[in-house]
Design a protein around this motif. Sequence first.
Motif, PDB file in Angstrom:
ATOM      1  N   GLN A   1       0.826  -1.204   0.000  1.00  0.00           N
ATOM      2  CA  GLN A   1       0.000   0.000   0.000  1.00  0.00           C
ATOM      3  C   GLN A   1       0.865   1.261   0.000  1.00  0.00           C
ATOM      4  O   GLN A   1       0.574   2.212  -0.721  1.00  0.00           O
ATOM      5  N   LYS A   2       1.933   1.269   0.794  1.00  0.00           N
ATOM      6  CA  LYS A   2       2.836   2.426   0.808  1.00  0.00           C
ATOM      7  C   LYS A   2       3.486   2.614  -0.560  1.00  0.00           C
ATOM      8  O   LYS A   2       3.603   3.736  -1.057  1.00  0.00           O
TER       9      LYS A   2
ATOM     10  N   VAL B   1       2.392   1.656  -3.567  1.00  0.00           N
ATOM     11  CA  VAL B   1       1.396   2.155  -4.507  1.00  0.00           C
ATOM     12  C   VAL B   1       1.107   3.634  -4.248  1.00  0.00           C
ATOM     13  O   VAL B   1       1.040   4.437  -5.183  1.00  0.00           O
ATOM     14  N   ASP B   2       0.959   4.016  -2.990  1.00  0.00           N
ATOM     15  CA  ASP B   2       0.692   5.426  -2.663  1.00  0.00           C
ATOM     16  C   ASP B   2       1.831   6.324  -3.143  1.00  0.00           C
ATOM     17  O   ASP B   2       1.590   7.371  -3.758  1.00  0.00           O
ATOM     18  N   TYR B   3       3.074   5.942  -2.872  1.00  0.00           N
ATOM     19  CA  TYR B   3       4.224   6.730  -3.325  1.00  0.00           C
ATOM     20  C   TYR B   3       4.262   6.823  -4.850  1.00  0.00           C
ATOM     21  O   TYR B   3       4.499   7.889  -5.413  1.00  0.00           O
ATOM     22  N   CYS B   4       4.041   5.715  -5.523  1.00  0.00           N
ATOM     23  CA  CYS B   4       4.083   5.715  -6.990  1.00  0.00           C
ATOM     24  C   CYS B   4       2.986   6.601  -7.570  1.00  0.00           C
ATOM     25  O   CYS B   4       3.219   7.320  -8.545  1.00  0.00           O
ATOM     26  N   ARG B   5       1.809   6.572  -6.979  1.00  0.00           N
ATOM     27  CA  ARG B   5       0.709   7.427  -7.448  1.00  0.00           C
ATOM     28  C   ARG B   5       1.055   8.908  -7.305  1.00  0.00           C
ATOM     29  O   ARG B   5       0.579   9.738  -8.063  1.00  0.00           O
ATOM     30  N   GLU B   6       1.876   9.231  -6.315  1.00  0.00           N
ATOM     31  CA  GLU B   6       2.299  10.615  -6.094  1.00  0.00           C
ATOM     32  C   GLU B   6       3.550  10.968  -6.894  1.00  0.00           C
ATOM     33  O   GLU B   6       4.020  12.102  -6.845  1.00  0.00           O
TER      34      GLU B   6
ATOM     35  N   GLU C   1      -4.534  -1.054  -8.278  1.00  0.00           N
ATOM     36  CA  GLU C   1      -4.490  -1.581  -6.912  1.00  0.00           C
ATOM     37  C   GLU C   1      -3.484  -2.737  -6.894  1.00  0.00           C
ATOM     38  O   GLU C   1      -3.357  -3.465  -7.879  1.00  0.00           O
TER      39      GLU C   1
END
Length: 119
Positions: A8-9, A11-16, A73
Amino acid sequence: MTTKQIAQKLVDYCREGEFEKAQKELYSKDVVSIEAEASAGFDKETKGLDKIIEKGHKFQSMVEEAHGVKVSEPLISGNSIAFVLDMDMKMKGRNREKMSELCVYHVQDGKIVSEQFYM
């Protein structure tokens, strides 16, 4: 940190667009990165966190315009993580293009120890 938490971390970093931040926080210092193929001055395999961060800087220096990043996801199985990364960008000296790759990561002892990309 569990594999699910790391996924989850990541994916969150990559999305940002915070790829280097993800690497510094989530990767083992001995991590291995395997590209779909050796191209554009990149080796097929890169070993070590410092070398992977350097590879990221080289890639960024080749980007003229970034128009967006989309990350699916994550899928998690045991100590493995996978997601699709779609990038819309213009590389220097090329036309704008959309790139899509499957990103697969393996976790050991709470850190990512390998990443591999498939196009």
